[in-house]
Design an enzyme around this catalytic site. Structure first.
Site, mmCIF file in Angstrom:
data_model
loop_
_atom_site.group_PDB
_atom_site.id
_atom_site.type_symbol
_atom_site.label_atom_id
_atom_site.label_comp_id
_atom_site.label_asym_id
_atom_site.label_seq_id
_atom_site.Cartn_x
_atom_site.Cartn_y
_atom_site.Cartn_z
ATOM 1 N N GLY A 42 36.639 30.141 37.576
ATOM 2 C CA GLY A 42 37.764 31.020 37.271
ATOM 3 C C GLY A 42 39.000 30.171 37.017
ATOM 4 N N GLY A 45 39.031 27.312 39.678
ATOM 5 C CA GLY A 45 37.956 26.336 39.542
ATOM 6 C C GLY A 45 37.935 25.670 38.171
ATOM 7 N N HIS A 266 45.170 48.534 45.139
ATOM 8 C CA HIS A 266 46.024 48.609 43.955
ATOM 9 C C HIS A 266 46.308 50.069 43.610
ATOM 10 C CE1 HIS A 266 47.479 48.085 39.913
ATOM 11 N NE2 HIS A 266 47.454 46.785 40.054
ATOM 12 N N SER A 284 46.418 48.339 34.493
ATOM 13 C CA SER A 284 47.379 47.311 34.893
ATOM 14 C C SER A 284 48.690 47.881 35.427
ATOM 15 C CB SER A 284 47.697 46.419 33.702
ATOM 16 O OG SER A 284 48.810 45.611 34.028
ATOM 17 N N ARG A 330 52.871 46.925 45.470
ATOM 18 C CA ARG A 330 51.630 47.692 45.424
ATOM 19 C C ARG A 330 51.313 48.435 46.712
ATOM 20 N NH1 ARG A 330 48.097 43.163 42.198
ATOM 21 N NH2 ARG A 330 49.123 43.597 40.218
ATOM 22 N N HIS A 401 41.420 45.923 45.421
ATOM 23 C CA HIS A 401 41.694 45.108 44.250
ATOM 24 C C HIS A 401 41.682 43.609 44.520
ATOM 25 C CE1 HIS A 401 43.399 43.931 40.489
ATOM 26 N NE2 HIS A 401 44.487 43.461 41.039
ATOM 27 N N GLU A 425 41.855 32.603 44.778
ATOM 28 C CA GLU A 425 41.767 33.772 45.656
ATOM 29 C C GLU A 425 40.929 33.499 46.902
ATOM 30 O OE1 GLU A 425 40.887 37.438 43.597
ATOM 31 O OE2 GLU A 425 40.667 38.564 45.459
ATOM 32 N N ARG A 435 50.057 40.675 48.053
ATOM 33 C CA ARG A 435 50.349 39.847 46.886
ATOM 34 C C ARG A 435 51.140 40.650 45.864
ATOM 35 N NH1 ARG A 435 48.220 39.419 41.908
ATOM 36 N NH2 ARG A 435 46.303 40.570 42.289
#
Ligand SMILES: Cc1cc2nc3c(=O)[nH]c(=O)nc-3n(C[C@H](O)[C@H](O)[C@H](O)COP(=O)(O)OP(=O)(O)OC[C@H]3O[C@@H](n4cnc5c(N)ncnc54)[C@H](O)[C@@H]3O)c2cc1C
Ligand code: SF4
Ligand code: FES
Lengths: 637, 255
Positions: A42, A45, A266, A284, A330, A401, A425, A435
């Protein structure tokens, strides 16, 4: 064991510079003598593997998907934060730092967050240099949008596909290093164990997902970048293959696990609509820039949204939080949606949804402008629900989420196991108990491009390394254990499918360890998880062959780990007798229903140590000190 | 959302590993809610197969929202099914009728291999990117992101091309099993931007050569790729890539 976060001394703005200077360097000619394993492709990584290879290390990079380009990061939609202040609206490193610490409800480590805000600027520069087509203004300058928890516009984006474009940038750099022979790529592999030799992380054991072979790989250091564990809830916005097993296996091998109960729910996702559903789709957060959240004022009002006049609509976020309005963080937005639905104002078939309405934005800016900003999100929504959000308001509801908890790491991103690092993460890192939107992409890339490449050098240069190959008995042991476990899963031969267990676990977690928690529920959940786990090992049904593609076996291994990990989450949630960010215990709230912290007793990171199967994990505390941001009750009024 | 339940007959390609010859097998998919996605329908069938002691159907997926490119098979002759601009995971069962027979098989191409059932090896597509689908820049030392303005129009065009999800449907749709749409999307995306320009010609040459070397066919302008691409990548990109390729050929012949 005393936890040492290794935070450098000195003024906060100089810590990272000073630390980089003090870290020992590996001589350029010697770098090629070091092998580094990076698990995950990701943002964290992929960026780490590419950058370490650019520096000259030999990298072995692993992922579950058939190509590194498909890591879950690809799905991020809204954007990435950076303290560029291109809009001249008063942003700065300091403000991004402050917003992140406050947004995280004062449960993050100041020094890390400050560094994150500092390097955020380099990420955008790097992305543009890689050819990422970020959104632009007419004049050719980069465009920005706002995200929750901030009053400045600092979020960079590429339509609704920011994660995709950032990941493809990292994947491009990675591909270049694969072609150069500096990265050896191992796709369709699942890490199933960490190998420790003389107290240091020296390798991993994987299962080849095509032929089922159990394989072993040695290195001088291991970097985990395996993402979050939201799928412990079964339904989440995470991709199907997201899991906890890599991180959990590290925990079982001695790495402490930080704040497992901090989960982000979320606020804007497409509501659940059937028990066959395999995942939830995020809409989103950027939509809250232009969409207005409301419910009917009168509980039980079943009229179509268009028939409800403005005077009978309750724009609850705008009314309750006049200065942040629809852009509250959030956790606050999610809890408010739940509250409205609990009070009978929910809409849709199930009553578990609120409206996100673009009518006013379309009237103000025109459909073209709205389509340009959110076109692909609207299209995604329509494909799933068969409703057109240009005509009728979206219906949304909170969903799991992101997981703020993860492997505990020090300032160098090293876990409590020497030589084992964690990025993105999968570490507990920088977001505290909540977050902020557009900050995960920032953190993953900061860790991968700009932090780990330095700190891993400091580790390697400072250690005397004995040569270790995969012939070492520790690899044999580990392979033996992995094979035994696979054999055990294949031989249960029960009557209930693995997915069915996973769903049952998800229900328990959502009910008792989700958006609102209480002590009785958590205790009950713990018992239920234990029972379900016991049943799993007696009654799970895993079809197929061991030495072949076997997706049921893959899932079984992941669910088995979720069933253990879930208990740790519940233990952590029960122990934290306060509310903060994504952890909301109903017994601890302000009069207005906001999370009520207890800084006297809980201003620390909870890092859990494994004591083996059947034993409760042991709590270690890393006290959090706030020198630069004053601890206050968060307010977004 | 008004959901109803439908019954389908599935004809699914089953192939137990690379060496197996493979064959179609028939399954009933009963009581399928029209709100399900196609992959959720397969999940339901797999649960039933598992409970009745049979081997579930292997198929790839990850994001299940149309962005990772991991899913995809041919449904009734169309890669990702018949809906335009849709990946298989985004295809919903409301687009099928009660009583339909649905034929499901893997993406087929010389450069792809079936691993099991509907699951394929598309690593050759990574190989094409490794041949040059990048800007040669290391981390660190990049100039300020706003140092070079890029017009909105160019940025948007680059983004149109950059949206490719690398799913391979274009290859499966092409009578020659060419990967030209995929390859040209990357060549275009980078050639449009100032950061990608210096290497544009060399990149085009090396990626297209690699595409050939990996066993993909040639592009003979059949246009099926564009019609089936779930991200609606335009074949304008192929023309743009060919221009870069010709430039490169010209330079290498005069050098
Ligand atoms: C729908 C959605 C939208 C989002 N939008 C935003 C946004 O707009 N802005 C933002 O900042 N954040 C966003 N996020 C969050 C953000 O995308 C993630 O937190 C972030 O991308 C995680 O990156 P990562 O590199 O840590 O892990 P991932 O991208 O999850 O990568 C994990 C990698 O590890 C590999 N892996 C995992 N386990 C194993 C194993 N056992 N063996 C081998 N390999 C393994 C996987 O194959 C993969 O390559 C969003 C998240 C979701 C779900
Ligand atoms: S061009 Fe379209 S069909 Fe081809 S790989 Fe890209 S997204 Fe898939
Ligand atoms: S599963 Fe990701 S595109 Fe379909």
């Amino acid at each position: 064991m005393q936890l040492d976060a290794k935070i450098p001394s000195g003024p906060i703005q100089d810590k990272w510079d000073k630390h980089r200077f003090e870290l020992k360097l590996v001589n350029p000619a010697n770098k090629r003598k070091y092998d580094i394993i990076v698990v995950g492709t990701g943002l964290a990584g992929g960026a780490a593997a590419a950058t370490l290879a650019e520096l000259g290390y030999n990298v072995k990079n692993f992922c579950i998907q058939d190509s590194p380009r498909r890591a879950h990061s690809i799905a991020a939609q809204g954007g990435i934060n950076a303290a560029k202040n291109y809009q001249n609206d008063g942003d700065s490193i300091w403000r991004l730092f402050y917003d992140t610490v406050k947004g995280g409800d004062f449960r993050a480590r100041e020094a890390n967050v400050y560094r994150l805000a500092q390097v955020s600027r380099n990420i955008i520069d790097q992305g543009v240099a890689q050819g990422i087509p970020f959104a632009r203004e007419y004049g050719g300058q980069l465009a920005n949008r706002s995200f929750g928890g901030a009053q400045v516009s600092r979020t960079f984006y590429a339509r609704g596909q920011t994660g995709q474009q950032l990941l493809l940038g990292a994947y491009a750099s990675l591909s270049r290093q694969i072609a150069a022979g500096k990265v050896k790529m191992y796709p369709r592999r699942e890490m199933l164990d960490l190998v420790i030799v003389d107290g240091k992380a020296r390798g991993i054991v994987t299962r080849n997902l095509v032929n089922g072979e159990i394989e072993k790989y040695a290195a001088h250091a291991v970097v985990m970048a395996t993402g979050g564990y939201g799928n412990v809830f079964f339904l989440s916005t995470n991709a199907m293959n997201c899991n906890v097993n890599a991180a959990y296996r590290c925990y079982r091998k001695g790495a402490f696990f930080g704040n497992p109960c901090y989960t982000q729910i979320h606020p804007t996702c497409i509501p659940v609509h059937g028990d066959y559903q395999s995942k939830l789709t995020l809409m989103s957060e950027s939509l809250r820039n232009d969409g207005r959240v409301w419910v009917p004022k009168n509980p039980g009002d079943k009229r179509a949204p268009g028939e409800i006049p403005d005077s009978e609509r309750f724009y609850y976020l705008e009314e309750k939080y006049p200065s942040f309005g629809n852009l509250v963080p959030r956790d606050v937005a999610s809890r408010n949606a739940k509250e409205q639905c609990d009070n009978g104002r929910g809409v849709g078939e199930t009553g578990l949804a609120v409206y996100l309405d673009f009518r006013d934005a379309i009237e103000r800016d025109g459909q073209d402008v709205i389509a340009k900003k959110y076109g692909n999100l609207f299209q995604m929504y329509e494909k799933i629900t068969a409703q057109d959000p240009y005509q009728v308001p979206m219906m949304i509801y909170p969903a799991v989420h992101y997981t703020m908890g993860g492997l505990w790491v020090d300032y160098n991103l090293m876990t409590t196991v020497p030589g084992l690092f964690a990025t993105g993460e999968c570490n507990f890192s920088d977001h505290g108990a909540n977050r902020l939107g557009a900050s995960a992409l920032m953190q993953g890339l900061a860790d991968g491009y700009f932090v780990i490449p330095y700190t891993i050098g400091g580790y390697l240069a400072g250690e005397s390394m004995t040569p270790v190959t995969t012939d070492h008995p520790a690899f044999q042991d580990s392979m033996g254990q992995v094979k035994e476990r696979v054999g055990k899963l294949m031989s249960i031969n029960g009557k209930r499918t693995v997915d069915d267990f996973h769903k049952a676990l998800g229900h328990i977690m959502w009910e008792y360890c989700g958006m609102a928690r209480n002590n009785d529920g958590l205790e009950k959940a713990r018992g239920m998880i234990q029972e379900l786990r016991a049943e799993f090992w007696e009654n799970a049904l895993v079809p197929g062959e061991t030495e072949n593609v076997n997706q049921s076996l893959e899932k079984a291994g992941r669910v088995a780990d979720f069933l253990e990990f879930a208990e740790m989450m519940v233990i952590d949630a029960r122990h934290r007798q306060e509310s903060c960010g994504g952890h909301f215990n109903e017994a601890f709230q302000t009069e207005e229903g906001e999370a009520l912290r207890d800084d006297e007793n809980y201003c620390y990171v909870a890092a859990w140590e494994d004591r083996g199967p059947g034993e409760d994990p042991v709590l270690h505390k890393e006290p959090l000190e706030f020198e630069h941001v004053k601890l206050t009750q968060r307010s977004y009024k | 959302m008004t959901s109803k339940a439908i019954n389908l007959t599935l004809k699914v390609w089953r192939q137990n590993g690379r060496k197996d010859k493979g064959r179609f097998e028939e399954y009933k998919a009963n009581n399928i809610s029209t709100d399900m996605s196609f992959l959720e329908m397969l999940d339901v069938v797999n649960e039933e197969l598992t409970l009745s002691g049979q081997d579930p159907i292997a198929f790839d997926s990850d994001c299940r929202e149309g962005i990772c490119g991991q899913c995809g098979c041919v449904v009734d002759g169309h890669p990702h099914g018949h809906e335009k601009g849709t990946t298989l995971c985004q295809l919903h069962m409301r687009h099928f009728e009660d009583g339909d027979t649905v034929v499901i098989e893997p993406f087929r191409a010389r450069a792809f291999k079936v691993l099991k059932d509907l699951m394929i090896d598309r690593s050759a597509m990574d190989g094409i990117i490794q041949a040059g689908g990048f800007v040669s820049v290391n981390a660190g030392g990049a100039p300020d992101a706003n140092a070079i303005p890029i017009s909105q129009e160019i940025a948007e065009k680059a983004m149109d091309a950059a949206q490719c999800i690398g799913c391979g449907a274009c290859v499966a749709a092409c009578p020659n099993a060419s990967a030209m749409l995929f390859t040209s999307a990357k060549i275009s995306h980078l050639a449009l931007l100032p950061q990608g320009k210096p290497e544009a010609a060399r990149r085009a040459l090396s990626m297209i050569r690699e595409m050939d070397a990996l066993g993909f066919g040639n592009c003979s302008n059949e246009r099926e790729c564009e019609a089936e691409c779930p991200k609606e990548i335009s074949i304008v990109n192929i023309a743009r890539a060919n221009r870069e390729f010709l430039k490169a050929g010209f330079f290498s012949s005069v050098m």
